[in-house]
Write a protein that holds these residues in place. Structure first.
Motif, PDB file in Angstrom:
ATOM      1  N   LEU A   1       0.820  -1.222   0.000  1.00  0.00           N
ATOM      2  CA  LEU A   1       0.000   0.000   0.000  1.00  0.00           C
ATOM      3  C   LEU A   1       0.848   1.264   0.000  1.00  0.00           C
ATOM      4  O   LEU A   1       0.480   2.265  -0.597  1.00  0.00           O
ATOM      5  CB  LEU A   1      -0.887   0.047   1.239  1.00  0.00           C
ATOM      6  N   GLY A   2       1.971   1.186   0.711  1.00  0.00           N
ATOM      7  CA  GLY A   2       2.701   2.407   1.047  1.00  0.00           C
ATOM      8  C   GLY A   2       3.410   3.016  -0.138  1.00  0.00           C
ATOM      9  O   GLY A   2       4.124   2.340  -0.859  1.00  0.00           O
ATOM     10  N   GLN A   3       3.191   4.288  -0.312  1.00  0.00           N
ATOM     11  CA  GLN A   3       3.942   5.026  -1.304  1.00  0.00           C
ATOM     12  C   GLN A   3       5.339   5.253  -0.734  1.00  0.00           C
ATOM     13  O   GLN A   3       5.495   5.525   0.433  1.00  0.00           O
ATOM     14  CB  GLN A   3       3.318   6.405  -1.580  1.00  0.00           C
ATOM     15  N   THR A   4       6.306   5.145  -1.582  1.00  0.00           N
ATOM     16  CA  THR A   4       7.659   5.446  -1.124  1.00  0.00           C
ATOM     17  C   THR A   4       7.882   6.961  -1.141  1.00  0.00           C
ATOM     18  O   THR A   4       8.590   7.502  -0.316  1.00  0.00           O
ATOM     19  CB  THR A   4       8.699   4.777  -2.039  1.00  0.00           C
ATOM     20  N   ARG A   5       7.237   7.639  -2.116  1.00  0.00           N
ATOM     21  CA  ARG A   5       7.428   9.074  -2.241  1.00  0.00           C
ATOM     22  C   ARG A   5       6.418   9.831  -1.394  1.00  0.00           C
ATOM     23  O   ARG A   5       5.272   9.426  -1.245  1.00  0.00           O
ATOM     24  CB  ARG A   5       7.269   9.490  -3.698  1.00  0.00           C
ATOM     25  N   GLU A   6       6.882  10.956  -0.866  1.00  0.00           N
ATOM     26  CA  GLU A   6       5.959  11.834  -0.165  1.00  0.00           C
ATOM     27  C   GLU A   6       5.139  12.620  -1.177  1.00  0.00           C
ATOM     28  O   GLU A   6       5.597  12.883  -2.294  1.00  0.00           O
ATOM     29  CB  GLU A   6       6.730  12.795   0.737  1.00  0.00           C
ATOM     30  N   MET A   7       3.950  12.992  -0.799  1.00  0.00           N
ATOM     31  CA  MET A   7       3.109  13.780  -1.692  1.00  0.00           C
ATOM     32  C   MET A   7       2.588  15.003  -0.963  1.00  0.00           C
ATOM     33  O   MET A   7       2.374  14.980   0.246  1.00  0.00           O
ATOM     34  CB  MET A   7       1.940  12.932  -2.183  1.00  0.00           C
ATOM     35  N   ASN A   8       2.378  16.065  -1.717  1.00  0.00           N
ATOM     36  CA  ASN A   8       1.817  17.277  -1.150  1.00  0.00           C
ATOM     37  C   ASN A   8       0.315  17.319  -1.383  1.00  0.00           C
ATOM     38  O   ASN A   8      -0.180  16.842  -2.398  1.00  0.00           O
ATOM     39  CB  ASN A   8       2.463  18.504  -1.789  1.00  0.00           C
ATOM     40  N   SER A   9      -0.393  17.895  -0.425  1.00  0.00           N
ATOM     41  CA  SER A   9      -1.835  18.001  -0.582  1.00  0.00           C
ATOM     42  C   SER A   9      -2.332  19.359  -0.132  1.00  0.00           C
ATOM     43  O   SER A   9      -1.628  20.097   0.565  1.00  0.00           O
ATOM     44  CB  SER A   9      -2.538  16.888   0.194  1.00  0.00           C
ATOM     45  N   VAL A  10      -3.539  19.680  -0.578  1.00  0.00           N
ATOM     46  CA  VAL A  10      -4.182  20.934  -0.178  1.00  0.00           C
ATOM     47  C   VAL A  10      -5.601  20.625   0.284  1.00  0.00           C
ATOM     48  O   VAL A  10      -6.209  19.643  -0.144  1.00  0.00           O
ATOM     49  CB  VAL A  10      -4.231  21.957  -1.335  1.00  0.00           C
ATOM     50  N   LEU A  11      -6.097  21.477   1.159  1.00  0.00           N
ATOM     51  CA  LEU A  11      -7.458  21.332   1.671  1.00  0.00           C
ATOM     52  C   LEU A  11      -8.285  22.523   1.226  1.00  0.00           C
ATOM     53  O   LEU A  11      -7.860  23.671   1.374  1.00  0.00           O
ATOM     54  CB  LEU A  11      -7.424  21.240   3.201  1.00  0.00           C
ATOM     55  N   LEU A  12      -9.452  22.241   0.672  1.00  0.00           N
ATOM     56  CA  LEU A  12     -10.349  23.304   0.251  1.00  0.00           C
ATOM     57  C   LEU A  12     -11.509  23.347   1.231  1.00  0.00           C
ATOM     58  O   LEU A  12     -12.345  22.437   1.261  1.00  0.00           O
ATOM     59  CB  LEU A  12     -10.884  23.023  -1.160  1.00  0.00           C
ATOM     60  N   GLY A  13     -11.555  24.410   2.028  1.00  0.00           N
ATOM     61  CA  GLY A  13     -12.636  24.539   2.991  1.00  0.00           C
ATOM     62  C   GLY A  13     -12.155  24.292   4.405  1.00  0.00           C
ATOM     63  O   GLY A  13     -11.698  23.203   4.727  1.00  0.00           O
ATOM     64  N   ALA A  14     -12.247  25.315   5.257  1.00  0.00           N
ATOM     65  CA  ALA A  14     -11.747  25.210   6.627  1.00  0.00           C
ATOM     66  C   ALA A  14     -12.891  25.258   7.641  1.00  0.00           C
ATOM     67  O   ALA A  14     -12.702  25.684   8.773  1.00  0.00           O
ATOM     68  CB  ALA A  14     -10.737  26.316   6.902  1.00  0.00           C
ATOM     69  N   GLY A  15     -14.072  24.841   7.221  1.00  0.00           N
ATOM     70  CA  GLY A  15     -15.204  24.760   8.141  1.00  0.00           C
ATOM     71  C   GLY A  15     -15.021  23.606   9.112  1.00  0.00           C
ATOM     72  O   GLY A  15     -13.929  23.063   9.244  1.00  0.00           O
ATOM     73  N   HIS A  16     -16.105  23.218   9.778  1.00  0.00           N
ATOM     74  CA  HIS A  16     -16.021  22.112  10.735  1.00  0.00           C
ATOM     75  C   HIS A  16     -15.501  20.849  10.083  1.00  0.00           C
ATOM     76  O   HIS A  16     -14.623  20.169  10.620  1.00  0.00           O
ATOM     77  CB  HIS A  16     -17.396  21.851  11.346  1.00  0.00           C
TER      78      HIS A  16
END
Lengths: 226, 226
Positions: B81-96
DNA sequence: TAGATTGTTAATCGATTAACAATC
DNA sequence: TAGATTGTTAATCGATTAACAATC
């Protein structure tokens, strides 16, 4: 003679019918009078065959000329999905997730009445959220039986999920929406719908990794309809 | 000659492997040295056949004597399952909902780095959440390209989902975890994992209603593993 | 060794897709 | 009418379960 088995609708079909309902409702507001299975399929992201197959459960009646009357189809789908009776529900956990759920709840579930919230954090107890009273989770045992609730939503830490679920079931809860990663061990008559956010994250991370290591391959748009 | 197709693992299997991983990790902490497929199955809520079938993808090697070595199996599942590479992510929406996700994120996803949050509500913009900067959603276009992100998490209102998703894809995002009820219309190479909380609510309401109207029938514990 | 479990193949089950006569 | 769509049945596809030889 054996009693006639109800042809109860599969979980997947129920999910898609809910999607159709939402889309039909939006179409009606936009003033679309008729819709073809092909178009409903395109918007839903499924095949036209699938739509017609699903609508056999409703049942729906369209014509080759115009397809389905949007309003009639919406009513029919509602009749198939919609409970006639109102049901009471309780929410376990008033953290961010619990409050997010509560927000959806009030907007979209007129048939389910949220009666009470139980929360471990004392600072959240006392003042109502969205008009629903918040009790300390320690009072769950004594209060739950009085609420006459059928549905419970679990948004507590994983470590507490099993114990709380058992309390809920012994108080007559028959349907649980479980947002914890815990795999609940409960009597077979209890319906459990798992929504494992952690799992969603893990899955998207996996496929993102796949996409990076084999950039040429065409990844399927998975999980489009549960 | 056609290029050899990767036998890529099905979405369901990936989900179950994630569950096994979590369970194995817990077992290891409790000091369980060995585990049989039957026991792993019982804890996961699936059949022993299913477990062994899934583990063929890993692959795993156990013995009739002891079953699987917990630690070795965990490593093997991780390797699958595990990715060897790190990945960047973003979050859209900072509500609850966004904040709830962010909380899970930091606890469970060491491989995914959350780089930025975009939010429409000006009162939430500015001060970081869990150490992640919060930008106004109006700046999405200009900022997203600089972040080199592959994964995006959509926790915005339904009405904005499609447009934002298109912006994300044009900026190179290839995997989206979509918490809105919108059915995103995106290029086929983009992986979309839908987690529709509203749908979960509707489904649990449906089956609760079913259980009430036919109290004798034995409802299946549905959705136990996606 | 005897017995239980593994890895793997075959059988079954269910869900999706294709096909098509009926029909507006 | 001619043509496209419906409701429904049949075919296909994939996923789960059962079976079993190999094995520790």
């Amino acid at each position: 003679m054996a009693t006639q088995m109800k042809p109860s609708i599969s979980s997947r079909t129920v999910g898609r019918l809910c999607v159709y309902r939402r889309i039909l409702s939006q179409l009606l507001q936009k003033g679309s009078e008729y819709i073809f299975s092909r178009d409903l399929a395109a918007i839903s992201g499924v095949s036209a065959s699938q739509v017609r197959q699903d609508l056999m459960n409703v049942p729906a009646w369209g014509t080759p000329q115009n397809g389905y009357t949007t309003e009639k189809l919406l009513l029919a789908v509602n009749g198939c999905l919609g409970q006639t009776r109102e049901m009471n529900s309780v929410l376990l956990g008033a953290g961010h997730l619990g409050q997010a759920i509560l927000h959806y709840f009030n907007e979209t579930q007129p048939k389910l009445k949220m009666k009470a919230i139980f929360e471990a954090d004392a600072t959240l107890v006392g003042s109502p959220l969205y008009g629903v009273p918040v009790f300390p989770v320690q009072e769950l045992d004594e209060k739950i039986c009085l609420l006459n609730a059928q549905v419970a939503i679990l948004a507590v830490p994983e470590s507490e999920a099993q114990e709380i679920a058992e309390t809920l079931v012994s108080a007559g809860i028959c349907s649980i929406l479980n947002f914890t990663p815990a795999r609940l061990q409960l009597p077979a008559h209890v319906f459990v719908e798992n929504n494992d956010i952690q799992l969603s994250l893990e899955r998207v991370a996996f496929y993102a990794g796949q996409a990076m290591s084999e950039p040429a391959s065409q990844t399927l748009s998975e999980g489009s309809l549960a």
